[in-house]
Design an enzyme around this catalytic site. Structure first.
Site, mmCIF file in Angstrom:
data_model
loop_
_atom_site.group_PDB
_atom_site.id
_atom_site.type_symbol
_atom_site.label_atom_id
_atom_site.label_comp_id
_atom_site.label_asym_id
_atom_site.label_seq_id
_atom_site.Cartn_x
_atom_site.Cartn_y
_atom_site.Cartn_z
ATOM 1 C CG ASN A 9 -20.071 -42.703 -8.797
ATOM 2 O OD1 ASN A 9 -20.667 -42.373 -9.623
ATOM 3 N ND2 ASN A 9 -20.914 -42.507 -7.507
ATOM 4 C CG HIS A 95 -24.756 -42.253 -4.960
ATOM 5 N ND1 HIS A 95 -24.498 -41.204 -4.328
ATOM 6 C CD2 HIS A 95 -23.513 -42.911 -4.895
ATOM 7 C CE1 HIS A 95 -23.116 -40.822 -3.965
ATOM 8 N NE2 HIS A 95 -22.550 -41.812 -4.340
ATOM 9 C CD GLU A 97 -23.032 -37.699 -4.632
ATOM 10 O OE1 GLU A 97 -22.928 -37.864 -5.886
ATOM 11 O OE2 GLU A 97 -22.082 -37.690 -3.982
#
Ligand code: PGA
Length: 251
Positions: A9, A95, A97
């Site tokens: 990622n 995710h 984040e």
């Protein structure tokens, strides 16, 4: 048998030019690897440039996010079909984040998973607890809600079409990795939850990746755990040499 997956990622790193250069360097080094699936998630704007370098290799192209609607007046958003057209086969969804900085909810995650599966792409659904939640003994509760809410009403024919990534938030980008035992414990718990949702047989075929400061030095002990089927790698995937080492653990 669950085929392992190592997914990189890149987050908000790598221009198109840099991504193409990475592809040129990395692809030949892993061309003989067939026993592990290699997945890389460049930012949207570098997908095309990267894909042109790796389209005739086994490396699979992944997006870092997607919008849940198929099309419409959603300025700045990208749909599953647009990604598929660029060669994308996998999409990271939820995710931490995105959850913490961009207000992504379990409901949003569910909608994105549904659209992704509906178009024949593979979601990599991320779950994980914060340090505070772990310290309060809430890890399992948090994971349970994320899995159950994120997957409510979702159906899968083939267990290979859904990937879950357990990423303890306190281990992401911090250099602190969950110990193999800590990670295995949560992975086994997640597999149990997947069993309740999809049935035991399907759950035993779903790949569950570990993410959070995976690097060449710790990949082996993590990946040797029974329910850890690969890794989702941030920082260490930006350097083709360290990512190659992580991928080659499986050789
Ligand atoms: P990290 O990131 O490997 O840099 O900790 C993992 C991730 O966020 O997917």
């Amino acid at each position: 048998m669950r085929k392992p997956i190592i997914a990189g990622n890149w987050k908000m790193h790598m221009t198109g030019e840099e991504a193409a250069e990475y592809g040129k360097q990395f692809a030949p080094r892993v061309k003989d690897i067939s026993d592990v699936e290699i997945v890389i998630a460049p930012p949207y704007t570098s997908l095309g440039a990267f894909f042109r370098e790796v389209s005739d290799t086994r490396i699979k192209l992944c997006a870092q996010n997607v919008h849940f609607e198929e099309k419409g007046a959603f300025t700045g958003e990208i749909s599953v079909s647009m990604l598929a057209c660029e060669g994308v086969s996998h999409i990271i969804i939820g995710h931490s984040e995105r959850r913490s900085y961009f207000g992504e909810t379990d409901e949003g995650v569910r909608a994105k998973i549904k659209t992704t599966l509906g178009k024949g792409l593979i979601p990599i659904m991320c779950v994980g607890e914060t340090l505070e939640e772990r310290e309060q003994g809430n890890t399992n509760n948090v994971i349970k809600v994320q899995i159950e809410e994120g997957l409510r009403g979702i159906e899968i024919d083939d267990p290979q079409n859904l990937i879950v990534a357990y990423e303890p938030v306190w281990a992401i980008g911090t250099g602190k990795t969950a110990s193999p035992d800590q990670a295995q414990e949560v992975h086994a718990f997640i597999r149990g939850l997947l069993g309740t949702i999809f049935g035991k047989e399907k759950a035993s075929g779903i790949r569950i990746l570990y993410g959070g400061s995976v690097k060449p030095a710790n990949v082996r002990e993590l990946m040797e755990q029974e329910d850890i089927d690969g890794g989702l790698v941030g920082g260490a995937s930006l350097d083709p040499t360290s990512f190659e080492k992580i991928v080659k653990f499986y050789e």
